[in-house]
Design an enzyme around this catalytic site. Structure first.
Site, PDB file in Angstrom:
ATOM      1  N   ASP A   1      40.245  24.854  37.104  1.00 29.11           N
ATOM      2  CA  ASP A   1      39.287  23.763  36.916  1.00 29.11           C
ATOM      3  C   ASP A   1      39.811  22.490  37.590  1.00 29.11           C
ATOM      4  OD1 ASP A   1      37.713  25.372  34.867  1.00 29.11           O
ATOM      5  OD2 ASP A   1      39.682  25.281  33.929  1.00 29.11           O
TER       6      ASP A   1
ATOM      7  N   HIS B   1      38.938  25.812  28.612  1.00 31.00           N
ATOM      8  CA  HIS B   1      38.488  26.402  29.884  1.00 31.00           C
ATOM      9  C   HIS B   1      37.122  27.035  29.618  1.00 31.00           C
ATOM     10  CE1 HIS B   1      38.288  28.455  33.657  1.00 31.00           C
ATOM     11  NE2 HIS B   1      38.242  29.633  33.071  1.00 31.00           N
TER      12      HIS B   1
HETATM   13  N1  LIG Z   1      41.420  31.115  33.088  1.00 28.74           N
HETATM   14  C1  LIG Z   1      40.762  31.190  34.234  1.00 28.74           C
HETATM   15  O1  LIG Z   1      40.641  30.178  34.949  1.00 28.74           O
HETATM   16  C2  LIG Z   1      40.152  32.473  34.709  1.00 28.74           C
HETATM   17  C3  LIG Z   1      40.128  33.585  33.911  1.00 28.74           C
HETATM   18  N2  LIG Z   1      39.565  34.751  34.337  1.00 28.74           N
HETATM   19  C4  LIG Z   1      39.605  35.893  33.420  1.00 28.74           C
HETATM   20  O2  LIG Z   1      40.668  36.784  33.810  1.00 28.74           O
HETATM   21  C5  LIG Z   1      40.417  38.074  33.288  1.00 28.74           C
HETATM   22  C6  LIG Z   1      40.656  39.150  34.347  1.00 28.74           C
HETATM   23  O3  LIG Z   1      39.718  39.004  35.383  1.00 28.74           O
HETATM   24  P1  LIG Z   1      39.604  40.090  36.563  1.00 28.74           P
HETATM   25  O4  LIG Z   1      40.935  40.394  37.136  1.00 28.74           O
HETATM   26  O5  LIG Z   1      38.527  39.619  37.449  1.00 28.74           O
HETATM   27  O6  LIG Z   1      39.059  41.343  35.722  1.00 28.74           O
HETATM   28  P2  LIG Z   1      39.106  42.898  36.116  1.00 28.74           P
HETATM   29  O7  LIG Z   1      38.166  43.594  35.203  1.00 28.74           O
HETATM   30  O8  LIG Z   1      38.965  43.067  37.583  1.00 28.74           O
HETATM   31  O9  LIG Z   1      40.602  43.282  35.739  1.00 28.74           O
HETATM   32  C7  LIG Z   1      41.063  43.269  34.429  1.00 28.74           C
HETATM   33  C8  LIG Z   1      42.076  44.373  34.315  1.00 28.74           C
HETATM   34  O10 LIG Z   1      42.672  44.267  33.042  1.00 28.74           O
HETATM   35  C9  LIG Z   1      42.905  45.579  32.581  1.00 28.74           C
HETATM   36  N3  LIG Z   1      43.093  45.541  31.129  1.00 28.74           N
HETATM   37  C10 LIG Z   1      42.157  45.528  30.144  1.00 28.74           C
HETATM   38  N4  LIG Z   1      42.734  45.558  28.945  1.00 28.74           N
HETATM   39  C11 LIG Z   1      44.066  45.568  29.154  1.00 28.74           C
HETATM   40  C12 LIG Z   1      45.202  45.607  28.297  1.00 28.74           C
HETATM   41  N5  LIG Z   1      45.075  45.656  26.971  1.00 28.74           N
HETATM   42  N6  LIG Z   1      46.428  45.609  28.854  1.00 28.74           N
HETATM   43  C13 LIG Z   1      46.566  45.568  30.189  1.00 28.74           C
HETATM   44  N7  LIG Z   1      45.541  45.568  31.064  1.00 28.74           N
HETATM   45  C14 LIG Z   1      44.308  45.550  30.542  1.00 28.74           C
HETATM   46  C15 LIG Z   1      41.679  46.357  33.036  1.00 28.74           C
HETATM   47  O11 LIG Z   1      41.915  47.758  33.051  1.00 28.74           O
HETATM   48  C16 LIG Z   1      41.455  45.768  34.414  1.00 28.74           C
HETATM   49  O12 LIG Z   1      42.125  46.516  35.422  1.00 28.74           O
HETATM   50  C17 LIG Z   1      38.979  38.031  32.750  1.00 28.74           C
HETATM   51  O13 LIG Z   1      39.008  37.842  31.338  1.00 28.74           O
HETATM   52  C18 LIG Z   1      38.402  36.805  33.431  1.00 28.74           C
HETATM   53  O14 LIG Z   1      37.312  36.258  32.719  1.00 28.74           O
HETATM   54  C19 LIG Z   1      39.032  34.859  35.581  1.00 28.74           C
HETATM   55  C20 LIG Z   1      39.031  33.773  36.430  1.00 28.74           C
HETATM   56  C21 LIG Z   1      39.575  32.498  36.055  1.00 28.74           C
HETATM   57  O1  LIG Z   2      33.836  32.024  34.901  1.00 31.66           O
HETATM   58  C1  LIG Z   2      34.451  33.059  34.586  1.00 31.66           C
HETATM   59  O2  LIG Z   2      34.072  33.873  33.741  1.00 31.66           O
HETATM   60  C2  LIG Z   2      35.770  33.302  35.248  1.00 31.66           C
HETATM   61  C3  LIG Z   2      36.513  32.048  35.083  1.00 31.66           C
HETATM   62  O3  LIG Z   2      37.055  31.777  34.036  1.00 31.66           O
HETATM   63  C4  LIG Z   2      36.395  31.031  36.136  1.00 31.66           C
HETATM   64  O4  LIG Z   2      36.046  31.352  37.274  1.00 31.66           O
HETATM   65  O5  LIG Z   2      36.672  29.877  35.831  1.00 31.66           O
END
Ligand SMILES: NC(=O)C1=CN([C@@H]2O[C@H](COP(=O)(O)OP(=O)(O)OC[C@H]3O[C@@H](n4cnc5c(N)ncnc54)[C@H](O)[C@@H]3O)[C@@H](O)[C@H]2O)C=CC1
Ligand SMILES: O=C([O-])CC(=O)C(=O)O
Length: 324
Positions: A159, A187
């Protein structure tokens, strides 16, 4: 060469990790002289995909990578970890708010908090990326009573970086000209990107942009950027999330000039309830972060800061049963 450090990354086969792991392996997080041991965690169903990622990391022949552990056991993944990036969690889809993920994801963080408590280095630095990141970090921390709550942080750096670019583009300057950007709170869509302290090329941001742009364009654009990416890409932000996770950990570990935003346990600063994981302006030095104190808050800021605090209290109430 320094001794290697152990970096645990959860969700190793996911979108974000597909960028994050390779950039960490290349030295972007801890520098070109810091060897690393990668400890990658996945769920059993994703172990084939994770092994494919490990094959690719090996195929890069990164000089800094001393070993790679791929496992579906959190107790193995977090063993002696110096850094833990908790990425593995379900992402949201179109039309969802991040807190809609609370039910699906919260349990992951109680299990992982316990495993960190039992197995990680006593100095482990934890960054929660998986959404809803602030409350997931609180769950992990509450399940790790032997670690200091301050070792658990959540990511609002994406952000912060989004806000830097919005302001730089609006003022015709570069992101490196912008100082003292602040993201307060959660967030989520209630976060408060605050320009009151911000300077661009030494000039107060408020003297360079109209109030109307600030309130009705800048703030909602930053608050809604995640949803805009999901709409455009059909999937949530990945490379930018990885890049911001690296910025967060690098600055925490190695220090940085100026102010950055980190979601950390509130100590009551700025009237925010103690204990919730709230994004604050911090300075990082000597391996530690410290909240920047003394900013004057006007009524507009106070109202926005309280709105995002209220949402965090509500999220906490919804996961009370997981807080140990
Ligand atoms: N804080 C932030 O600014 C942001 C947060 N996110 C969040 O990050 C997270 C991951 O996003 P992506 O990589 O795009 O999702 P994705 O679905 O591509 O990957 C998530 C991975 O986590 C694995 N997973 C699920 N449960 C698990 C566990 N208990 N232990 C280990 N691995 C596990 C899944 O099998 C999957 O491979 C989401 O919750 C998303 O909303 C995404 C973008 C920004
Ligand atoms: O918006 C979402 O769900 C993924 C995220 O946290 C971001 O891009 O800031």
């Amino acid at each position: 060469m320094k001794d290697p450090v152990r970096i645990a990354i959860t969700g190793g086969a996911g979108q974000i990790s597909y960028s994050l792991i390779f950039r960490i392996a290349a030295g972007d997080m801890l520098g070109p002289d810091q060897p690393v041991i990668l400890q990658l965690l996945e769920i059993p169903q994703a172990m084939d995909a994770l092994n494919g990622v490990v094959m690719e990391v090996n195929d890069c022949a990164f000089p800094l990578v001393k070993d790679i552990v791929a496992t579906d056991d959190p107790n193995v993944a977090f063993k002696d970890a110096d850094f833990a990036l908790l990425v593995g969690a379900r992402p949201r889809g179109p039309g969802m708010e991040r807190k809609d993920l609370l039910e699906a994801n919260a349990a992951i963080f109680s299990v992982q908090g316990k495993a960190l408590n039992d197995h990680a280095s006593r100095d482990v630095r934890v960054l929660v990326v998986g959404n809803p990141a602030n409350t997931n970090a609180l769950i992990a921390s509450c399940n790790a009573p032997d670690l200091d709550a301050g070792q658990f942080t959540a990511m609002t750096r994406l952000d912060h970086n989004r806000a830097l670019t919005q302001l730089a583009q609006k003022t015709g300057k570069h992101v490196t000209d912008v100082d003292s950007m602040i993201i307060w709170g959660n967030h989520s869509a209630t976060q408060y990107p605050d320009l009151a302290q911000c300077k661009v090329d030494g000039k107060a941001a408020f003297d360079l942009v109209e109030r109307d742009w600030y309130e009705n364009d800048f703030i909602p654009t930053v608050q809604q950027r995640g949803a805009a990416i999901i709409k455009a890409r059909g999937a949530s932000s990945a490379a930018s999330a990885a890049s911001s996770a690296i910025d967060h950990m690098r600055d925490w570990a190695l220090g940085c000039d100026g102010i950055v935003s980190m979601a950390i346990p509130s100590d009551g600063s700025y009237g925010i309830e103690e204990g919730i994981i709230y994004s604050y302006p911090v300075r990082c030095q000597g391996g530690k972060y410290e909240i920047v104190q003394g900013f004057e808050l006007d009524a507009f800021s106070k109202e926005k800061m309280q709105a995002t605090e209220k949402e965090l209290r509500e999220e906490r109430a919804a996961v009370e049963h997981l807080l140990g």
